[in-house]
Write a protein that holds these residues in place. Structure first.
Motif, short mmCIF file in Angstrom:
data_model
loop_
_atom_site.label_atom_id
_atom_site.label_comp_id
_atom_site.label_asym_id
_atom_site.label_seq_id
_atom_site.Cartn_x
_atom_site.Cartn_y
_atom_site.Cartn_z
N GLU A 172 0.82 -1.22 0.00
CA GLU A 172 0.00 0.00 0.00
C GLU A 172 0.85 1.27 0.00
OE1 GLU A 172 -3.29 2.09 2.98
OE2 GLU A 172 -2.19 0.31 3.61
N SER A 173 2.03 1.22 0.60
CA SER A 173 2.89 2.39 0.70
C SER A 173 3.36 2.92 -0.66
CB SER A 173 4.11 2.09 1.59
OG SER A 173 4.83 1.00 1.06
N SER A 203 -1.15 6.04 -3.78
CA SER A 203 -1.86 7.17 -3.18
C SER A 203 -3.31 7.08 -3.63
CB SER A 203 -1.28 8.50 -3.66
OG SER A 203 0.07 8.62 -3.28
N CYS A 204 -4.20 7.32 -2.69
CA CYS A 204 -5.63 7.28 -3.00
C CYS A 204 -6.06 8.65 -3.54
CB CYS A 204 -6.44 6.93 -1.76
SG CYS A 204 -8.20 6.77 -2.09
N TRP A 229 -7.00 5.18 -7.51
CA TRP A 229 -5.68 5.11 -6.90
C TRP A 229 -4.63 5.35 -7.97
CZ3 TRP A 229 -4.29 3.52 -1.79
CH2 TRP A 229 -5.38 3.27 -0.94
N THR A 256 1.99 5.61 -7.23
CA THR A 256 2.91 6.74 -7.08
C THR A 256 4.38 6.34 -7.21
OG1 THR A 256 1.30 7.68 -5.56
CG2 THR A 256 3.47 8.70 -5.59
N TYR A 257 4.77 5.25 -6.57
CA TYR A 257 6.18 4.83 -6.58
C TYR A 257 6.39 3.62 -7.47
CZ TYR A 257 6.42 8.11 -2.79
OH TYR A 257 6.33 9.26 -2.04
N ARG A 311 3.16 4.88 -12.02
CA ARG A 311 2.52 6.21 -11.96
C ARG A 311 1.21 6.27 -12.74
NH1 ARG A 311 6.92 10.81 -11.51
NH2 ARG A 311 5.25 11.57 -10.21
N TRP A 362 -2.99 5.61 -13.11
CA TRP A 362 -4.22 5.62 -12.31
C TRP A 362 -5.04 4.37 -12.62
CZ3 TRP A 362 -5.69 9.10 -8.61
CH2 TRP A 362 -4.92 10.26 -8.51
#
Length: 93
Positions: free
Chosen positions: A14-15, A18-19, A57, A60-61, A64, A66
């Motif tokens: 999850e880390s 980003s939601c 979501w 992000t890492y 990238r 959606w």
């Protein structure tokens, strides 16, 4: 910690994500014609569902990109993950 399956990269922690809030919010076609109350409704008000909820979501890492997730807001169980423009396997969205 949640394990989220990115449609492009596979299962990740999850880390890495980003939601982006509620999914499937359609932008008004003629924004200049909206009243202040209608703009407030579009910008600020969401369903705040207790139970299964469609969210967007971003990885992000990772890639990238959606994507959308159907997640239970009580149990945090992820029921479906699908790309934008697709319908989830269960048909809910």
């Amino acid at each position: 910690m949640l394990l989220i399956t990115c449609p492009w990269c596979g299962p990740r922690a999850e880390s890495e994500f980003s939601c982006g809030g509620e999914a499937h919010i359609v932008r008004p076609k003629d924004p200049d014609a909206l009243s202040d109350a209608e703009w407030a409704d579009y910008v600020f008000y969401r369903t705040n569902t207790k139970g299964d909820h469609a969210e967007q979501w971003v990885h992000t890492y990772g890639c990238r990109r959606w994507f959308n997730v159907i997640r239970n807001t009580v149990t945090y169980e992820i029921k479906a993950v699908y790309k934008p423009g697709e319908t989830p396997a269960g048909g809910e969205a």
